[in-house]
Design a protein around this motif. Structure first.
Motif: not given
Length: 435
Positions: A54-67, A69-83
């Motif tokens: 729903x990129x016309x409505x919202x943008x993921x500007x931050x991610x937060x996780x206490x793990x 490994x999980x955090x780094x993996x998702x930041x990379x994945x979202x960055x690739x998808x969003x640019x």
């Protein structure tokens, strides 16, 4: 609970000031809502996937996780998808202060749902919080109060409330389409990844996991290794916390809260005056505490009742609408979710009312964030709280092992042992979810 220290007071004041500033954001038609998802090793991953769609409505500007490994993996994945990569946070208290974050979505373990919601509301952020919105009855009252006090949009993650067929059908039930409903039933007959979870022993948390932050509201407990499951970091992490009272609410508060919410929605009687629950953790040899088989009954002031069943051991063939479902029995007929309305000769009752607007849960959340109108939400925080209280009541009755009388006005029992379970007895200092 310990009194608020000066340091804590200054911190909370800073949060309120930041919240006042953030609350002034007015969205134009082309403005995207800045989202931070907190916790995404499970359901939070679907939050991210849906919001990216729903990129016309919202943008993921931050991610937060206490793990990490999980955090780094998702930041990379979202960055690739969003640019553009979102900013990474380990601590939710820092994440909610980010001025680019307008709303947060929460999919952490149950025991931190209310805490993060309350802190986010104070910081002027809107919230989509996964079910159940509270870990205990008292916490739910704090969440409802925080949404009201800070004028925030808070949506509960029971997506059935956005189902336009259910919206129509629950409305018909409320209007007496099958007469007066006197018995409503909900059930969860899931197995899936429900199995014996193994046994634990004290160990050292992995270096990529912030164990203190993971515990959140809970006072310090040892990290438990899983002696039988080498594929998991620990006995609780990352999913099996559901089956321990300190962090989870069992199946009735896991998948069960979805069906419980529908049961409460259709039954429409508020809170009960009596509750009884029985069952056990059958067949499995493990350290889990919550029941894998549980039958609960609720009685209301007018004598009507809701019954609710949980079973994780299979054998779903007798279910009347899949492995999770609901049915409502009125004086003139009955309703089965996914099947429709019937009279008591089992003849279908036709429905001529049109379906309402078809919007998914995120459409409704984003609309409410923009409009600032609670009526744009599929369910109010208070009504979501009522459904969660039912799950907590069932668990309390199960844990004390007897029928309980409950006062919906004071949210207390006529039983001192039960009253001790209305609220966590001890909160980690600085992590009390007070509105």
């Amino acid at each position: 609970m310990k009194p608020l220290s000066r340091r804590s007071f200054l911190k909370s004041t800073a949060v309120l000031v930041a919240g006042t500033m953030a609350a002034g954001k007015v969205f134009g038609a082309n403005d995207r809502i800045g989202i931070c998802t907190i916790g995404f090793n499970g359901q939070g991953g679907s939050h991210i996937k849906d919001i990216l769609g729903k990129a016309n409505e919202a943008e993921i500007v931050a991610l937060c996780d206490v793990d990490k490994r999980v955090l780094d993996r998702m930041v990379s994945a979202v960055g690739s998808k969003q640019g553009k990569a979102p900013k990474a946070y380990e601590d939710f208290r820092e994440a909610v202060q980010d001025p680019n974050v307008h709303a947060i979505t929460i999919a952490t373990p149950n025991h931190t749902h209310t805490l993060i919601t309350v802190v986010a509301c104070k910081a002027g952020k809107d919230v989509y919080v996964e079910k159940p919105l509270s870990h205990n009855i008292w916490e739910g009252t704090q969440l409802v109060e925080a949404a009201k006090k800070y004028n925030r949009i808070v949506q509960h993650g029971t997506q059935s409330r956005s189902d336009n067929t259910l919206i129509r059908d629950m409305g018909l039930i409320h209007k007496g389409f099958i007469g007066k409903v006197m018995h409503s039933r909900g059930y969860v007959y899931k197995n899936g990844n429900r199995f014996a979870i193994g046994h634990g022993e004290p160990g050292t948390p992995p270096d990529y996991l912030n164990w203190t932050l993971w515990q959140g509201t809970s006072p310090d407990h040892p990290f438990m290794k899983n002696k039988d499951r080498k594929d998991k970091p620990g006995l609780y992490v990352h999913y099996d916390w559901h089956w321990f009272w300190e962090y989870g609410n069992g199946e009735i508060g896991n998948q069960g809260v979805h069906e419980m919410d529908i049961a409460c929605w259709g039954h429409n009687r508020g809170l009960p005056i009596k509750v009884y629950s029985t069952g056990g953790r059958y067949a499995w040899d493990d350290d889990g505490q919550t029941p894998n088989t549980q039958a609960t009954s609720f009685t209301y002031e007018d004598g009507s009742m809701v019954t609710f069943e949980v079973r994780n051991l299979g054998s779903f063939q007798e279910a009347d609408g899949g492995d999770c479902g609901n049915s409502f029995f009125g004086t003139d007929g009955y309703y089965v979710r996914r099947k429709g309305f019937f009279d008591y000769k089992n003849k279908p009752i036709p429905v001529n009312d049109p379906l309402p607007e078809d919007l998914d849960k995120w459409d409704r959340f984003f609309r409410a964030v923009r409009s600032r109108k609670e009526e744009d939400l599929p369910v109010t925080p208070y009504d979501a709280h009522i459904s969660c209280v039912h799950c907590h009541l069932g668990n309390i009755a199960y844990r004390v092992g007897r029928s309980l009388e409950f006062d919906p006005k004071t949210l207390t029992f006529k039983d001192e042992e039960a009253n001790k379970l209305v609220k966590r007895q001890q909160y980690r200092e600085g992590f009390e979810p007070v509105a």
